[in-house]
Scaffold this motif. Structure first.
Motif, PDB file in Angstrom:
ATOM      1  N   THR A 110       0.861  -1.185   0.000  1.00  0.00           N
ATOM      2  CA  THR A 110       0.000   0.000   0.000  1.00  0.00           C
ATOM      3  C   THR A 110       0.896   1.234   0.000  1.00  0.00           C
ATOM      4  OG1 THR A 110      -1.831  -1.084   1.127  1.00  0.00           O
ATOM      5  CG2 THR A 110      -1.666   1.309   1.372  1.00  0.00           C
ATOM      6  N   THR A 149      -2.866   4.319  -2.764  1.00  0.00           N
ATOM      7  CA  THR A 149      -3.492   3.142  -3.354  1.00  0.00           C
ATOM      8  C   THR A 149      -3.389   2.019  -2.349  1.00  0.00           C
ATOM      9  OG1 THR A 149      -3.575   1.685  -5.296  1.00  0.00           O
ATOM     10  CG2 THR A 149      -1.390   2.375  -4.575  1.00  0.00           C
ATOM     11  N   SER A 172      -6.340  -3.742  -6.198  1.00  0.00           N
ATOM     12  CA  SER A 172      -6.419  -2.382  -5.672  1.00  0.00           C
ATOM     13  C   SER A 172      -7.696  -2.249  -4.850  1.00  0.00           C
ATOM     14  CB  SER A 172      -6.420  -1.365  -6.815  1.00  0.00           C
ATOM     15  OG  SER A 172      -5.244  -1.491  -7.587  1.00  0.00           O
ATOM     16  N   THR A 196      -8.046   3.569  -4.648  1.00  0.00           N
ATOM     17  CA  THR A 196      -7.024   4.519  -5.089  1.00  0.00           C
ATOM     18  C   THR A 196      -7.679   5.887  -5.151  1.00  0.00           C
ATOM     19  OG1 THR A 196      -5.855   2.843  -6.400  1.00  0.00           O
ATOM     20  CG2 THR A 196      -5.409   5.146  -6.922  1.00  0.00           C
ATOM     21  N   THR A 248      -7.148  10.530  -4.452  1.00  0.00           N
ATOM     22  CA  THR A 248      -6.351  11.728  -4.188  1.00  0.00           C
ATOM     23  C   THR A 248      -7.195  12.740  -3.447  1.00  0.00           C
ATOM     24  OG1 THR A 248      -5.133  11.364  -6.247  1.00  0.00           O
ATOM     25  CG2 THR A 248      -4.938  13.546  -5.243  1.00  0.00           C
ATOM     26  N   ALA A 271      -1.864  10.033  -7.714  1.00  0.00           N
ATOM     27  CA  ALA A 271      -2.414   8.682  -7.605  1.00  0.00           C
ATOM     28  C   ALA A 271      -1.701   7.743  -8.577  1.00  0.00           C
ATOM     29  CB  ALA A 271      -3.918   8.700  -7.879  1.00  0.00           C
ATOM     30  N   LYS A 330       0.384   4.434  -7.449  1.00  0.00           N
ATOM     31  CA  LYS A 330      -0.013   3.124  -7.954  1.00  0.00           C
ATOM     32  C   LYS A 330       1.111   2.481  -8.755  1.00  0.00           C
ATOM     33  CE  LYS A 330      -3.918   0.628  -9.858  1.00  0.00           C
ATOM     34  NZ  LYS A 330      -5.363   0.688 -10.152  1.00  0.00           N
ATOM     35  N   SER A 374       3.543   1.000  -6.352  1.00  0.00           N
ATOM     36  CA  SER A 374       2.980  -0.188  -5.720  1.00  0.00           C
ATOM     37  C   SER A 374       3.014  -1.388  -6.665  1.00  0.00           C
ATOM     38  CB  SER A 374       1.542   0.096  -5.278  1.00  0.00           C
ATOM     39  OG  SER A 374       0.978  -1.028  -4.643  1.00  0.00           O
ATOM     40  N   THR A 428      -8.324  -4.688 -10.538  1.00  0.00           N
ATOM     41  CA  THR A 428      -8.922  -3.481  -9.988  1.00  0.00           C
ATOM     42  C   THR A 428     -10.348  -3.394 -10.490  1.00  0.00           C
ATOM     43  OG1 THR A 428      -8.572  -1.105  -9.615  1.00  0.00           O
ATOM     44  CG2 THR A 428      -8.246  -1.909 -11.861  1.00  0.00           C
ATOM     45  N   MET A 486     -10.143   7.513 -12.968  1.00  0.00           N
ATOM     46  CA  MET A 486      -9.530   6.232 -12.657  1.00  0.00           C
ATOM     47  C   MET A 486      -9.532   5.305 -13.872  1.00  0.00           C
ATOM     48  SD  MET A 486      -7.988   6.062  -9.864  1.00  0.00           S
ATOM     49  CE  MET A 486      -7.526   4.379 -10.255  1.00  0.00           C
ATOM     50  N   ASN A 493      -6.019   3.575 -15.207  1.00  0.00           N
ATOM     51  CA  ASN A 493      -5.845   2.135 -15.381  1.00  0.00           C
ATOM     52  C   ASN A 493      -5.560   1.762 -16.834  1.00  0.00           C
ATOM     53  OD1 ASN A 493      -6.107   1.324 -12.647  1.00  0.00           O
ATOM     54  ND2 ASN A 493      -8.310   1.630 -12.768  1.00  0.00           N
TER      55      ASN A 493
END
Length: 310
Positions: free
Chosen positions: A217, A230, A242, A245, A247, A257, A261, A264, A278, A287, A291
């Protein structure tokens, strides 16, 4: 004739929890589940959630599961949920119908006025929901990244004034992460709004959850305060997911973010994770874009359905 029986999960029985988790993994592989995490969620559910984990047995074999409860963290009372999954090789026996009926009877007895359920986006599943009076609402997608082979974006140095830390760095005082989680969760697209205002319960539900990996994390810190993060869940079997995630509003638009990520994911691969999952509400444009930038691909789709009761 196959006999179907619905009962509560036996949380003290590791084999029962393992059977529950196995059905969940077969039905929705993108959602990590272990015997430990299943039992933990039941034992530590908020009292106001009236949470129940139901199993459907066919001749003694666990073939279906249901997560049932009230949205205790919603400012709107009476919001119930039932998420029903039947093992894909054991459909057509009536397990799903009995799970739904049992869950609905319980929730209406507990005062629910609206019932929400996630339904896998297949003609058969959507027809199942429609026959029972449920109306389709919003859509969400499960996304998958082949972490073992993915060409992750190269690691970048944080911009001036930004530092990357892990959740492990907040073990002495995780309250700043709670505040960030609460702020970002309030802005997520949803049919049922959530308000995180119970720090003690957040510690139980999120911070101490057995799937949460504190080392993976990742938190972007600005001037000593968490600005983006995240949450990383791992199941010990190569899967990384995930958990959230987000901000802080004051720092959005800076790529924090994405920075967190990416760090991570790189460390997850180094730790031996081979798949990353996710989930995105399809209306969560920022998002979805992040992704896609990482290379996630659509793995499955669920449609939220709702039915008014009472």
């Amino acid at each position: 004739m196959t006999e179907i029986h619905v009962r509560d999960l036996r949380t003290a029985d590791p084999a029962d929890a393992a059977a529950y988790a196995a059905v969940r993994r077969a039905s929705v592989p993108a959602m990590p589940a272990t015997a430990e995490s299943v039992a933990y969620t039941c034992v530590h559910a908020h009292p106001d959630a009236r949470y129940r984990a139901l199993v459907a047995e066919a001749d003694g074999e666990v073939v279906g599961t249901a997560q049932v409860g009230l949205a205790h963290d919603s400012p709107e009372p009476g919001q119930g949920y039932l998420n029903v999954y039947v093992h894909p090789e054991r459909t057509g026996l009536g397990a799903g119908s009995l799970l739904v009926r049992t869950a609905e009877e319980f929730l209406t007895h507990e005062g629910a006025t609206a019932l929400y359920t996630w339904v896998l986006d297949t003609p058969r599943n959507r027809a199942f929901a429609a026959r029972r009076g449920y109306r389709a609402s919003r859509t969400a997608q499960f996304l998958r990244l082949d972490l073992a082979r993915a060409a992750l974006p190269p690691l970048a140095d944080p911009p001036p004034g930004v530092e990357l830390r892990t959740a492990a760095d907040f073990r002495d005082d995780p309250r700043p992460l709670f505040a960030l989680d609460a702020e970002t969760a309030a802005d997520e697209p949803s049919d049922v709004p959530a308000e995180f205002d119970d720090y003690a319960y957040w510690l139980t539900e999120t911070w101490r959850h057995p799937l949460l990996n504190h080392e993976l994390t990742t938190v972007a810190v600005v001037d000593g305060e968490p600005a983006a993060f995240t949450l990383a869940h791992t199941d010990g079997d190569g899967r990384y997911a995930s958990g959230m995630t987000g901000t802080a509003r004051a720092h959005r638009g800076r790529g924090l973010a994405k920075l967190a990520k990416n760090a991570s994911l790189h460390r997850a691969r180094e730790a031996g994770c081979t798949e990353a999952f996710t989930g995105n509400d399809t209306e969560n444009g920022p998002m979805v874009a992040i992704n896609r930038w990482f290379g996630y691909e659509v793995f499955d789709t669920e449609v939220r359905h709702v039915r008014a009761v009472g």
